[in-house]
Design an enzyme around this catalytic site. Structure first.
Site, PDB file in Angstrom:
ATOM      1  N   SER A  53       0.837  -1.209   0.000  1.00  0.00           N
ATOM      2  CA  SER A  53       0.000   0.000   0.000  1.00  0.00           C
ATOM      3  C   SER A  53       0.870   1.257   0.000  1.00  0.00           C
ATOM      4  O   SER A  53       2.018   1.231   0.449  1.00  0.00           O
ATOM      5  CB  SER A  53      -0.883   0.045   1.242  1.00  0.00           C
ATOM      6  OG  SER A  53      -1.694  -1.085   1.322  1.00  0.00           O
TER       7      SER A  53
HETATM    8  N1  SAH Z   1       0.378  -5.157   4.259  1.00  0.00           N
HETATM    9  C1  SAH Z   1       1.016  -5.565   3.036  1.00  0.00           C
HETATM   10  C2  SAH Z   1       0.125  -5.383   1.842  1.00  0.00           C
HETATM   11  C3  SAH Z   1      -0.193  -6.703   1.240  1.00  0.00           C
HETATM   12  S1  SAH Z   1      -1.354  -6.742  -0.101  1.00  0.00           S
HETATM   13  C4  SAH Z   1       2.364  -4.910   2.868  1.00  0.00           C
HETATM   14  O1  SAH Z   1       2.726  -4.030   3.646  1.00  0.00           O
HETATM   15  O2  SAH Z   1       3.070  -5.296   1.928  1.00  0.00           O
HETATM   16  C5  SAH Z   1      -2.573  -7.842   0.562  1.00  0.00           C
HETATM   17  C6  SAH Z   1      -2.130  -9.254   0.846  1.00  0.00           C
HETATM   18  O3  SAH Z   1      -3.266  -9.975   1.331  1.00  0.00           O
HETATM   19  C7  SAH Z   1      -1.621 -10.021  -0.362  1.00  0.00           C
HETATM   20  O4  SAH Z   1      -0.301 -10.409  -0.156  1.00  0.00           O
HETATM   21  C8  SAH Z   1      -2.573 -11.235  -0.450  1.00  0.00           C
HETATM   22  O5  SAH Z   1      -1.929 -12.416  -0.852  1.00  0.00           O
HETATM   23  C9  SAH Z   1      -3.092 -11.338   0.984  1.00  0.00           C
HETATM   24  N2  SAH Z   1      -4.369 -12.054   1.145  1.00  0.00           N
HETATM   25  C10 SAH Z   1      -5.430 -12.091   0.308  1.00  0.00           C
HETATM   26  N3  SAH Z   1      -6.408 -12.874   0.813  1.00  0.00           N
HETATM   27  C11 SAH Z   1      -5.968 -13.349   2.020  1.00  0.00           C
HETATM   28  C12 SAH Z   1      -6.516 -14.233   3.024  1.00  0.00           C
HETATM   29  N4  SAH Z   1      -7.718 -14.773   2.901  1.00  0.00           N
HETATM   30  N5  SAH Z   1      -5.761 -14.505   4.125  1.00  0.00           N
HETATM   31  C13 SAH Z   1      -4.504 -13.974   4.252  1.00  0.00           C
HETATM   32  N6  SAH Z   1      -3.937 -13.144   3.331  1.00  0.00           N
HETATM   33  C14 SAH Z   1      -4.648 -12.828   2.228  1.00  0.00           C
END
Ligand code: SAH
Length: 210
Positions: free
Chosen positions: A63
């Protein structure tokens, strides 16, 4: 860019967030402490301190810093609070929250095993004591509940799953994007004995929860 350049760029980013956002100094200090360049792929390092999302592989994104700052601020946590993160991605947001709540207090679950593995390794190398698990946010860390707060970095379509809300103590908070692509809202739930209070914090764009 060397370390000094990254540090200068990070100071500029914090100054710009301070002007544009109404967030706590504690949140800004956390953003000012985490080396975002160490979380993004090498080819994007020169843009690590621009206020925008960046790709982190596997079709996922880190993000933009203002979104991390806003969500962290809405969590309203302090030293010693225990926090559940759903969607570790590269681990950046978890590191920012760990700066506030301290070592051993952030539990993060990531759906893509390769991302979970590399985030775990990266956080460890950078000195962040964050517990990372590969799996589904609906079921991970059940034995660690109750948490003081939880947040999602992926968007459920209709509502924050009950299984996640139930893992937060009474008086605690859940911050999450909710809705389909193009119509997502950032919401904050405050869990009360009598029910859940829901605040809307505007339109956002996150990857869908799987
Ligand atoms: N906070 C992160 C942003 C990650 S983007 C950072 O600082 O980089 C969102 C993430 O959520 C992705 O990596 C995706 O794989 C994960 N995601 C999607 N569905 C999910 C679920 N059901 N349980 C756990 N993670 C999930």
């Amino acid at each position: 860019m060397d370390d000094a350049d990254h540090e200068a760029a990070r100071r500029d980013l914090v100054a710009s967030l301070r002007r544009r956002l109404d967030v706590d100094e504690r949140t800004l200090a956390a953003i000012g402490s985490v080396p975002r360049h160490a979380f993004v792929p090498e080819g994007h390092r020169s843009r690590a301190y621009a206020d925008r999302p960046l790709p982190i592989g596997h079709d996922q994104t880190i993000s933009a810093p203002h979104m991390v700052a806003l969500m962290t601020d809405l969590l309203d946590v302090g030293p010693g609070d225990r926090v559940l993160e759903v969607g570790t991605g590269c681990g950046y947001h978890a590191a920012v929250v760990a700066e506030i709540v301290g070592p051993g207090n952030v539990y993060s679950v990531e759906y893509v095993p390769e991302l979970a593995e590399s985030a775990r390794e990266r956080l460890r190398r950078l000195g962040y004591d964050v517990t990372v698990q590969a799996g589904d946010g609906r079921t991970a860390f059940r034995d660690e509940a109750p948490f003081d707060a939880a947040y999602l970095t992926c968007a459920p379509t209709d509502a924050v799953p009950d299984q996640i809300v139930e893992r937060v103590r009474s008086g605690g908070r859940v911050v999450a994007p909710v809705g389909r692509a193009g119509a997502q809202r950032l919401v904050r739930l405050t869990i009360g004995a009598e029910g859940v209070d829901r605040e809307d914090h505007g339109g956002v764009r996150f990857v869908p929860m799987r």
